[in-house]
Design a protein around this motif. Structure first.
Motif, mmCIF file in Angstrom:
data_model
loop_
_atom_site.group_PDB
_atom_site.id
_atom_site.type_symbol
_atom_site.label_atom_id
_atom_site.label_comp_id
_atom_site.label_asym_id
_atom_site.label_seq_id
_atom_site.Cartn_x
_atom_site.Cartn_y
_atom_site.Cartn_z
ATOM 1 N N MET A 1 15.758 23.242 -0.735
ATOM 2 C CA MET A 1 15.557 21.952 -1.372
ATOM 3 C C MET A 1 14.139 21.894 -1.923
ATOM 4 O O MET A 1 13.197 22.337 -1.273
ATOM 5 C CB MET A 1 15.775 20.833 -0.342
ATOM 6 N N LEU A 2 14.022 21.353 -3.107
ATOM 7 C CA LEU A 2 12.732 21.167 -3.763
ATOM 8 C C LEU A 2 12.479 19.674 -3.931
ATOM 9 O O LEU A 2 13.360 18.948 -4.408
ATOM 10 C CB LEU A 2 12.738 21.847 -5.141
ATOM 11 N N ILE A 3 11.307 19.216 -3.533
ATOM 12 C CA ILE A 3 10.877 17.838 -3.790
ATOM 13 C C ILE A 3 9.845 17.923 -4.903
ATOM 14 O O ILE A 3 8.862 18.646 -4.789
ATOM 15 C CB ILE A 3 10.235 17.184 -2.548
ATOM 16 N N ARG A 4 10.087 17.177 -5.986
ATOM 17 C CA ARG A 4 9.165 17.196 -7.128
ATOM 18 C C ARG A 4 9.140 15.821 -7.790
ATOM 19 O O ARG A 4 9.976 14.974 -7.515
ATOM 20 C CB ARG A 4 9.571 18.273 -8.123
ATOM 21 N N ARG A 5 8.154 15.660 -8.678
ATOM 22 C CA ARG A 5 8.070 14.424 -9.465
ATOM 23 C C ARG A 5 9.260 14.330 -10.393
ATOM 24 O O ARG A 5 9.770 15.336 -10.875
ATOM 25 C CB ARG A 5 6.786 14.397 -10.281
ATOM 26 N N GLU A 6 9.692 13.113 -10.651
ATOM 27 C CA GLU A 6 10.778 12.941 -11.615
ATOM 28 C C GLU A 6 10.288 13.302 -13.009
ATOM 29 O O GLU A 6 9.085 13.206 -13.305
ATOM 30 C CB GLU A 6 11.309 11.512 -11.609
ATOM 31 N N THR A 7 11.207 13.723 -13.843
ATOM 32 C CA THR A 7 10.934 13.975 -15.254
ATOM 33 C C THR A 7 11.851 13.060 -16.069
ATOM 34 O O THR A 7 12.834 12.533 -15.541
ATOM 35 C CB THR A 7 11.223 15.440 -15.633
ATOM 36 N N LEU A 45 4.431 8.933 -7.697
ATOM 37 C CA LEU A 45 5.146 8.547 -6.480
ATOM 38 C C LEU A 45 6.616 8.258 -6.766
ATOM 39 O O LEU A 45 7.258 7.466 -6.077
ATOM 40 C CB LEU A 45 4.476 7.331 -5.831
ATOM 41 N N SER A 46 7.147 8.895 -7.790
ATOM 42 C CA SER A 46 8.575 8.828 -8.087
ATOM 43 C C SER A 46 9.096 10.252 -7.970
ATOM 44 O O SER A 46 8.911 11.082 -8.864
ATOM 45 C CB SER A 46 8.825 8.260 -9.486
ATOM 46 N N LEU A 47 9.715 10.533 -6.822
ATOM 47 C CA LEU A 47 10.058 11.902 -6.455
ATOM 48 C C LEU A 47 11.563 12.096 -6.344
ATOM 49 O O LEU A 47 12.281 11.200 -5.889
ATOM 50 C CB LEU A 47 9.422 12.257 -5.105
ATOM 51 N N VAL A 48 12.017 13.281 -6.735
ATOM 52 C CA VAL A 48 13.422 13.643 -6.588
ATOM 53 C C VAL A 48 13.538 14.825 -5.636
ATOM 54 O O VAL A 48 12.633 15.659 -5.535
ATOM 55 C CB VAL A 48 14.096 13.994 -7.933
ATOM 56 N N ALA A 49 14.669 14.877 -4.948
ATOM 57 C CA ALA A 49 15.033 16.030 -4.125
ATOM 58 C C ALA A 49 16.106 16.776 -4.892
ATOM 59 O O ALA A 49 17.114 16.182 -5.293
ATOM 60 C CB ALA A 49 15.565 15.580 -2.767
ATOM 61 N N ARG A 81 18.768 19.889 -4.799
ATOM 62 C CA ARG A 81 19.508 20.851 -3.975
ATOM 63 C C ARG A 81 20.558 21.505 -4.857
ATOM 64 O O ARG A 81 21.315 20.805 -5.526
ATOM 65 C CB ARG A 81 20.211 20.165 -2.808
ATOM 66 N N ASP A 82 20.581 22.811 -4.834
ATOM 67 C CA ASP A 82 21.565 23.565 -5.619
ATOM 68 C C ASP A 82 21.575 23.128 -7.084
ATOM 69 O O ASP A 82 22.622 22.986 -7.703
ATOM 70 C CB ASP A 82 22.968 23.412 -5.014
ATOM 71 N N GLY A 83 20.380 22.882 -7.624
ATOM 72 C CA GLY A 83 20.240 22.521 -9.033
ATOM 73 C C GLY A 83 20.593 21.086 -9.369
ATOM 74 O O GLY A 83 20.567 20.698 -10.534
ATOM 75 N N GLU A 84 20.908 20.265 -8.371
ATOM 76 C CA GLU A 84 21.332 18.883 -8.588
ATOM 77 C C GLU A 84 20.335 17.919 -7.950
ATOM 78 O O GLU A 84 19.846 18.162 -6.846
ATOM 79 C CB GLU A 84 22.710 18.701 -7.943
ATOM 80 N N VAL A 85 20.065 16.806 -8.657
ATOM 81 C CA VAL A 85 19.250 15.755 -8.059
ATOM 82 C C VAL A 85 20.100 15.104 -6.976
ATOM 83 O O VAL A 85 21.127 14.489 -7.253
ATOM 84 C CB VAL A 85 18.789 14.717 -9.105
ATOM 85 N N ALA A 86 19.683 15.287 -5.725
ATOM 86 C CA ALA A 86 20.441 14.796 -4.574
ATOM 87 C C ALA A 86 19.859 13.522 -3.994
ATOM 88 O O ALA A 86 20.531 12.814 -3.241
ATOM 89 C CB ALA A 86 20.489 15.867 -3.491
#
Length: 172
Positions: free
Chosen positions: A1-7, A49-53, A55-60
Motif C-alpha cells: 500500500m502506498l500513501i501519497r498526496r492526492e492528484t 493534507l489530502s492523502l490517498v491510500a 492498493r493494487d493500483g486503486e485508490v482504496a
C-alpha cells in the motif's frame, strides 16, 4: 500500500471512496463525498493534507484536513475529515495508515492541533481525546465526547477557544 498526496486525476476516485464508505441507503449520495469537492473548490482543503491510500493500483481510501479557526487563531488547528475507505478494504489497516500519515504530515507542517468529529472508540487509538479537555469548544454542544482533538508538537496551551470548521461543513 502506498500513501501519497492526492492528484487531480484522483478526484473521481476520492468521490467514489466517500460515496461507498458512507453510503447509508442505496442511491443516496452521502454528504461526505460532495463535502470534499466543496472544500477543494473553496480553497479550504489543505493539499499537503489530502492523502490517498493506493492498493493494487486503486485508490482504496482518502483522508483530508481543511482550514479551520480556533479562537482568534486561523492557523492553530486543522479540521480532519472525512476519512473514508472502500468497503472491500475496510478492516485491513488502510484507515489506520491514512491516519498515521496525515497526523505526521500535519505535525511536520507545524500545526498545533487536529480536530475532528468522530467515534471515540476508533480515534482514541491515534491520541484523540475530548476537545473540551483542552478548552476547545465545539460548534455544536450536542457533539459532546464525539468532538475530539489531538495535540501535535507545535501545540501550546493557549490554543483554545471556539472551534470553527471551514464554511463547507456548515452546509452539511
Amino acid at each position: 500500500m502506498l500513501i501519497r498526496r492526492e492528484t487531480p486525476a484522483d478526484r473521481a476516485a476520492i468521490h467514489a471512496v466517500h460515496s461507498a464508505a458512507f453510503r447509508r441507503e442505496e442511491g443516496a449520495v452521502p454528504v461526505e463525498a460532495p463535502l470534499v469537492d466543496e472544500l477543494r473548490a473553496e480553497g479550504d482543503l489543505i493539499g499537503a493534507l489530502s492523502l490517498v491510500a493506493v492498493r493494487d493500483g486503486e485508490v482504496a481510501g482518502h483522508v483530508c484536513c481543511s482550514r479551520a479557526r480556533l479562537g482568534d487563531d486561523p492557523a492553530a488547528a486543522v479540521g480532519l475529515g472525512p476519512l473514508g475507505v472502500l468497503p472491500a478494504h475496510q478492516a485491513h489497516g488502510v484507515g489506520s495508515a491514512l491516519m498515521h500519515a496525515v497526523l505526521g504530515a500535519a505535525d511536520a507542517l507545524g500545526h498545533g492541533l487536529v480536530v475532528l468529529l468522530g467515534e471515540p472508540a476508533y480515534y482514541s487509538r491515534f491520541g484523540f481525546a475530548a476537545a473540551s479537555a483542552l478548552s476547545i469548544t465545539a460548534p455544536d454542544p450536542k457533539w459532546g465526547r464525539y468532538f475530539q482533538a489531538r495535540t501535535l508538537t507545535a501545540y501550546r496551551p493557549v490554543q483554545a477557544g471556539a472551534f470553527a470548521y471551514a464554511p463547507a461543513f456548515s452546509r452539511i
